[in-house]
Design a protein around this motif. Structure first.
Motif, PDB file in Angstrom:
ATOM      1  N   LEU A 130      -8.919   1.160   1.907  1.00  0.00           N
ATOM      2  CA  LEU A 130      -8.101   2.367   2.033  1.00  0.00           C
ATOM      3  C   LEU A 130      -8.898   3.590   2.481  1.00  0.00           C
ATOM      4  O   LEU A 130      -8.355   4.686   2.531  1.00  0.00           O
ATOM      5  CB  LEU A 130      -7.401   2.672   0.698  1.00  0.00           C
ATOM      6  CG  LEU A 130      -6.405   1.622   0.215  1.00  0.00           C
ATOM      7  CD1 LEU A 130      -5.897   1.986  -1.178  1.00  0.00           C
ATOM      8  CD2 LEU A 130      -5.233   1.497   1.171  1.00  0.00           C
TER       9      LEU A 130
ATOM     10  N   ARG B 179       0.843  -1.191   0.000  1.00  0.00           N
ATOM     11  CA  ARG B 179       0.000   0.000   0.000  1.00  0.00           C
ATOM     12  C   ARG B 179       0.879   1.242   0.000  1.00  0.00           C
ATOM     13  O   ARG B 179       1.982   1.245   0.554  1.00  0.00           O
ATOM     14  CB  ARG B 179      -0.914   0.023   1.230  1.00  0.00           C
ATOM     15  CG  ARG B 179      -1.743  -1.227   1.370  1.00  0.00           C
ATOM     16  CD  ARG B 179      -2.962  -1.057   2.251  1.00  0.00           C
ATOM     17  NE  ARG B 179      -2.738  -0.318   3.481  1.00  0.00           N
ATOM     18  CZ  ARG B 179      -3.707  -0.071   4.370  1.00  0.00           C
ATOM     19  NH1 ARG B 179      -4.928  -0.506   4.138  1.00  0.00           N
ATOM     20  NH2 ARG B 179      -3.466   0.602   5.466  1.00  0.00           N
TER      21      ARG B 179
ATOM     22  N   ASP C  27       3.535   2.508   2.789  1.00  0.00           N
ATOM     23  CA  ASP C  27       4.296   1.439   3.447  1.00  0.00           C
ATOM     24  C   ASP C  27       5.792   1.698   3.308  1.00  0.00           C
ATOM     25  O   ASP C  27       6.255   2.255   2.308  1.00  0.00           O
ATOM     26  CB  ASP C  27       3.978   0.077   2.825  1.00  0.00           C
ATOM     27  CG  ASP C  27       2.602  -0.448   3.204  1.00  0.00           C
ATOM     28  OD1 ASP C  27       1.948   0.174   4.062  1.00  0.00           O
ATOM     29  OD2 ASP C  27       2.191  -1.478   2.630  1.00  0.00           O
TER      30      ASP C  27
ATOM     31  N   THR D  81     -12.506   3.646  -1.519  1.00  0.00           N
ATOM     32  CA  THR D  81     -11.469   2.746  -2.024  1.00  0.00           C
ATOM     33  C   THR D  81     -11.390   1.550  -1.091  1.00  0.00           C
ATOM     34  O   THR D  81     -11.075   1.726   0.092  1.00  0.00           O
ATOM     35  CB  THR D  81     -10.097   3.432  -2.091  1.00  0.00           C
ATOM     36  OG1 THR D  81     -10.227   4.701  -2.738  1.00  0.00           O
ATOM     37  CG2 THR D  81      -9.100   2.575  -2.863  1.00  0.00           C
TER      38      THR D  81
ATOM     39  N   SER E 285      -6.794   5.678  -9.093  1.00  0.00           N
ATOM     40  CA  SER E 285      -6.677   4.895  -7.868  1.00  0.00           C
ATOM     41  C   SER E 285      -6.484   3.428  -8.222  1.00  0.00           C
ATOM     42  O   SER E 285      -6.762   3.000  -9.335  1.00  0.00           O
ATOM     43  CB  SER E 285      -7.938   5.050  -7.005  1.00  0.00           C
ATOM     44  OG  SER E 285      -9.054   4.471  -7.657  1.00  0.00           O
TER      45      SER E 285
ATOM     46  N   ALA F 239      -1.507  -0.458  -3.842  1.00  0.00           N
ATOM     47  CA  ALA F 239      -2.877   0.013  -3.636  1.00  0.00           C
ATOM     48  C   ALA F 239      -2.819   1.449  -3.116  1.00  0.00           C
ATOM     49  O   ALA F 239      -2.060   1.746  -2.190  1.00  0.00           O
ATOM     50  CB  ALA F 239      -3.596  -0.892  -2.644  1.00  0.00           C
ATOM     51  N   TYR F 240      -3.611   2.334  -3.724  1.00  0.00           N
ATOM     52  CA  TYR F 240      -3.607   3.737  -3.302  1.00  0.00           C
ATOM     53  C   TYR F 240      -4.957   4.370  -3.615  1.00  0.00           C
ATOM     54  O   TYR F 240      -5.613   4.032  -4.606  1.00  0.00           O
ATOM     55  CB  TYR F 240      -2.486   4.513  -3.987  1.00  0.00           C
ATOM     56  CG  TYR F 240      -2.515   4.464  -5.497  1.00  0.00           C
ATOM     57  CD1 TYR F 240      -3.150   5.451  -6.243  1.00  0.00           C
ATOM     58  CD2 TYR F 240      -1.907   3.417  -6.181  1.00  0.00           C
ATOM     59  CE1 TYR F 240      -3.175   5.397  -7.626  1.00  0.00           C
ATOM     60  CE2 TYR F 240      -1.930   3.354  -7.563  1.00  0.00           C
ATOM     61  CZ  TYR F 240      -2.556   4.348  -8.279  1.00  0.00           C
ATOM     62  OH  TYR F 240      -2.589   4.295  -9.664  1.00  0.00           O
ATOM     63  N   PRO F 241      -5.392   5.306  -2.759  1.00  0.00           N
ATOM     64  CA  PRO F 241      -6.657   5.996  -2.999  1.00  0.00           C
ATOM     65  C   PRO F 241      -6.457   7.128  -3.998  1.00  0.00           C
ATOM     66  O   PRO F 241      -5.319   7.497  -4.311  1.00  0.00           O
ATOM     67  CB  PRO F 241      -7.018   6.543  -1.614  1.00  0.00           C
ATOM     68  CG  PRO F 241      -5.682   6.810  -0.989  1.00  0.00           C
ATOM     69  CD  PRO F 241      -4.771   5.721  -1.492  1.00  0.00           C
TER      70      PRO F 241
END
Length: 207
Positions: free
Chosen positions: A185, A17, A20, A182, A127, A98-100
């Motif tokens: 997230l 993510r 991180d 998301t 996203s 993974a990202y918004p």
């Protein structure tokens, strides 16, 4: 004596993510003379990492990476260089980040005549995974007229949702919210205040 092929330790899964911090070690065990190691990243340099030094049981080099949305699809690779013919090699891992969305925007004028209609559009920035867009007016959820999803330039998805409102007097001054959810997230939203205007009715008599 050739070293063993390099391996990467410290990464349980390539699915990470944004935000991180990865603390990775590349190891090449054995080898005489010992191999030298270096890291690189396909989507940009990781910085001045230097070369590995001989440690217990082989050679290792560490790198610390703070994951950003732009690292989605990046390949981290460790190279082992040995003076022996045919020795050395490389190993790599490709990240799925993974990202918004960085932002959510509403397009259109939130002003509507009483009993008239107005169309508005909500767009989320790229996203991964794609967001779910939801409309709210004064705490009640609205049904969108259309929702589309397209591949962003590079990676990630852009989601667009359209809604048509009917001007009702009791909705004047209420918050119109587009919420982007998301999975895993959290949420991000954009808000406008709805203005419902009333027409002027003029009466008069002949004298």
């Amino acid at each position: 004596v050739p070293p063993s092929p390099p391996i990467i330790e410290g990464l349980e899964s390539p699915n990470v993510r944004a935000g991180d911090t990865l603390r990775l070690v590349c190891l090449a065990r054995g080898g005489n003379p010992p191999p030298s190691l270096h890291w690189d990243k396909v989507l940009g340099a990781l910085g001045a990492l230097g070369w590995g030094s001989r440690g217990t049981g082989g050679t290792g080099i560490r790198v610390t990476v703070t994951v950003a949305p732009g690292d989605d699809g990046a390949t981290l690779r460790c190279h082992a260089h040995s003076p022996l013919p045919g020795a050395g090699g490389s190993t790599s891992v490709t990240l799925s980040v993974a990202y918004p969305p960085a932002e959510v925007t509403i397009a259109g004028t939130p002003t509507v005549a009483e009993n008239g209609t107005v169309a508005l559009s909500c767009t989320s920035a790229p996203s991964n995974p794609p967001v779910q867009l939801r409309w709210w007016l004064g705490g009640r959820e609205l049904a969108p007229t259309e929702t589309t999803r397209t591949q962003a330039e590079g990676r990630g998805s852009v989601t667009v949702s359209n809604v048509t409102l009917v001007g009702q007097r009791e909705d004047h001054g209420r918050s119109l919210v587009c919420e982007a959810v998301t999975p895993g997230l959290g949420t991000r939203s954009a808000t406008l205040l709805l203005s419902v205007t009333r027409g002027c009715h003029v009466t008069g008599g002949a004298t």
